[in-house]
Design an enzyme around this catalytic site. Structure first.
Site, PDB file in Angstrom:
ATOM      1  NE  ARG A  79      -5.865  -1.069   2.043  1.00 34.28           N
ATOM      2  CZ  ARG A  79      -4.634  -1.778   2.260  1.00 34.28           C
ATOM      3  NH1 ARG A  79      -3.912  -1.588   3.219  1.00 34.28           N
ATOM      4  NH2 ARG A  79      -4.509  -2.588   1.285  1.00 34.28           N
ATOM      5  CG  HIS A 123      -4.509  -7.576   3.052  1.00 31.81           C
ATOM      6  ND1 HIS A 123      -4.413  -6.408   3.225  1.00 31.81           N
ATOM      7  CD2 HIS A 123      -2.911  -8.038   3.768  1.00 31.81           C
ATOM      8  CE1 HIS A 123      -3.156  -6.023   3.843  1.00 31.81           C
ATOM      9  NE2 HIS A 123      -2.569  -7.105   4.164  1.00 31.81           N
ATOM     10  CD  GLU A 168       1.964  -4.797   0.983  1.00 30.96           C
ATOM     11  OE1 GLU A 168       2.869  -5.934   1.404  1.00 30.96           O
ATOM     12  OE2 GLU A 168       2.392  -3.753   1.386  1.00 30.96           O
ATOM     13  CG  ASN A 294       0.102  -0.804   1.374  1.00 33.32           C
ATOM     14  OD1 ASN A 294      -0.621   0.137   1.486  1.00 33.32           O
ATOM     15  ND2 ASN A 294       0.008  -2.095   1.388  1.00 33.32           N
ATOM     16  CE1 TYR A 296       4.179  -0.613   7.393  1.00 34.51           C
ATOM     17  CE2 TYR A 296       4.127  -1.170   5.092  1.00 34.51           C
ATOM     18  CZ  TYR A 296       3.326  -1.039   6.507  1.00 34.51           C
ATOM     19  OH  TYR A 296       2.303  -1.626   6.602  1.00 34.51           O
ATOM     20  CD  GLU A 350      -0.781  -2.099   4.358  1.00 35.55           C
ATOM     21  OE1 GLU A 350       0.617  -2.390   4.783  1.00 35.55           O
ATOM     22  OE2 GLU A 350      -1.312  -3.026   4.013  1.00 35.55           O
TER      23      GLU A 350
END
Ligand code: PNW
Length: 443
Positions: A79, A123, A168, A294, A296, A350
């Site tokens: 990606r 992005h 995002e 994504n 985290y 991600e």
């Protein structure tokens, strides 16, 4: 328990991810125009180490070696993102014919190595020329984005596995236009809300246009999503967590999968709510082929507004001070499945961790913390899969240590170490772990 690799089907997509501004460098070569991140980095105090993306990982000049590096990991997907100002310097007017040559070499190089290209259009590195005209706050930028999307697809679309409109949008809107800690550094909740609407609208209009042009790849969007939970069982904390979830997650997923903004968030915005024209919500709710997630950490919310600091509480954190909580990824995915009947297949686009592993010891980085992070989060995806969430892939953030936005080069997310003096790439122990995991999965 079954070993981890056996819990994923043979067609599962396994990748590594990067983005243009964070790795390419060559900031003003080959006809590339200035981006809002080129400009933002020059604002005193904006970037922790006062760095910028002028060189970054010099990926632009090291493409072939980096392609071999990606292939050496045994992944079946990569990606990456296209820097809009490389393809159209000012974001309007003439396209730069040289611009897409680089991305064509990238895409063809991946295909030659048997790796699926997953391309992201935005992005975050918007052409500064569009910011000068109002950027994402201006509705005209929506139409400029659709033109750009069509141009990229016309050149590369026949060879892509996936095409993502935005990475995002919450970060662009909230961190870029409300908090002002990311480019373009604006601080206005009203502007941020309008920006979020224009990002979503441009996603929907781009999908319509790309389909009309005969799209051959999967089309979708990438959201940063976290499981959001109250700090305590107190009603005030529960209400605060609900509102935070409405602003951070459902503000994006409700329009995409239900065609409306969440009531609670709209009421909270009051006069700062975005201007929405007739027909916009139907465009945004365009069916898509996949949702990219994504993830985290999780988000723990207290009504007091007090930062529920994981480090202060002795919980495990990464070098970003983000809590490491893999169960939160399963919880999030199961919740999405529960909330949205129209949820398409889901890729983790991600996931990964920054760890202070900068120092090479005897030419090696033994990043056991990152290996634990990846293993437990991949297990969290397997758990979601078993609970019926249509999981289709997982991509590690990131291939390389790179420019971590406002943190500059101080935070390292790579499974491959980068020496910024020499540009030497050294796979960390986590890269070897991922390679071995994928080898076992292939069987
Ligand atoms: C994502 N937050 O950014 C981006 O897609 C990557 O480019 C980035 O390198 C990666 O995550 C690690 O940060 C985020 O503060 C930045 O909530 C900040 C936040 C979330 C995502």
């Amino acid at each position: 328990m079954n070993s981890l690799h056996r819990q994923f089907p043979p067609d599962f997509v396994w990748g590594v991810a990067t983005s243009s501004f964070q790795i390419e460098g060559a900031a003003s070569e080959g006809g590339k125009g200035e981006s809002i991140w080129d400009r933002f980095c020059r604002q005193p105090g904006a970037i922790a180490d006062a760095s910028n993306g002028d060189v970054a990982c010099d990926h632009f000049h090291r493409l072939d070696d980096d392609l071999d590096l990606i292939a050496s990991l045994g992944v079946n997907a990569y990606r990456f993102s296209v820097a809009w100002p490389r393809v159209q310097a000012d974001g309007h007017g003439a396209f730069n014919p040289q611009g897409l040559d680089f991305y064509e070499r990238l895409v063809d190089g991946l295909k030659a190595r048997g790796i699926q290209p997953w391309l992201t259009l935005n992005h975050w590195d918007l052409p500064q020329g569009l910011q000068d005209r109002g950027g994402w706050f201006d509705r005209d930028t929506v139409h400029r984005f659709v033109d750009y999307a069509r141009h990229v697809q016309a050149r590369l679309g026949d060879r892509l596995a996936g095409l993502t409109t935005h990475n995002e949008p919450w970060v662009v809107a909230t961190l870029g236009h409300d908090k002002g800690i990311f480019a373009p550094g604006i601080q206005s909740r009203r502007v941020a809300a309008q920006v979020s609407h224009h990002l979503l609208l441009s996603h929907g209009l781009a999908l319509q246009a790309l389909r009309a042009d005969g799209a051959r790849s999967e089309l979708g969007i990438v959201l940063n999503l976290s499981s959001t939970v109250p700090a305590t069982a107190m009603p005030a904390d529960i209400a605060a967590a609900r509102l935070a979830d409405a602003h951070g997650r459902r503000w994006y997923t409700d329009p995409l999968f239900k065609g409306s903004y969440p009531e609670g968030a709209l009421a909270d915005l009051g006069a700062d709510a975005p201007v929405v024209q007739a027909g916009d919500m139907g465009v945004i709710a365009q069916p898509m082929d996949y949702l990219g997630v994504n993830n985290y950490t999780r988000s723990v919310i207290a009504a007091s507004g007090e930062d529920w600091n994981a480090k202060g509480r002795g919980l495990p954190v990464s070098d970003m001070d983000w809590e490491i909580y893999p169960q939160g990824l399963t919880d999030l995915l199961v919740q999405l499945r529960h909330d949205y009947a129209r949820l398409p297949k889901v890729y983790i686009t991600e996931n990964g961790g920054a760890f202070p592993d900068a120092r090479l010891v005897d030419g090696r980085v033994q990043d056991d913390d990152r290996i634990d992070y990846l293993r437990t989060h991949i297990a969290a995806v397997a758990s979601a899969l078993q609970q019926g969430v249509p999981m289709a892939g997982y991509m590690v953030w990131s291939l390389l240590d790179n420019f971590e936005w406002a943190s500059g080069y101080l935070k390292r997310f790579g499974i491959v170490h980068v020496d910024y003096d020499t540009q030497v790439r050294t796979p960390k122990a986590s890269a070897e772990w991922y390679r071995e995991f994928l080898r076992q999965w292939r069987g």
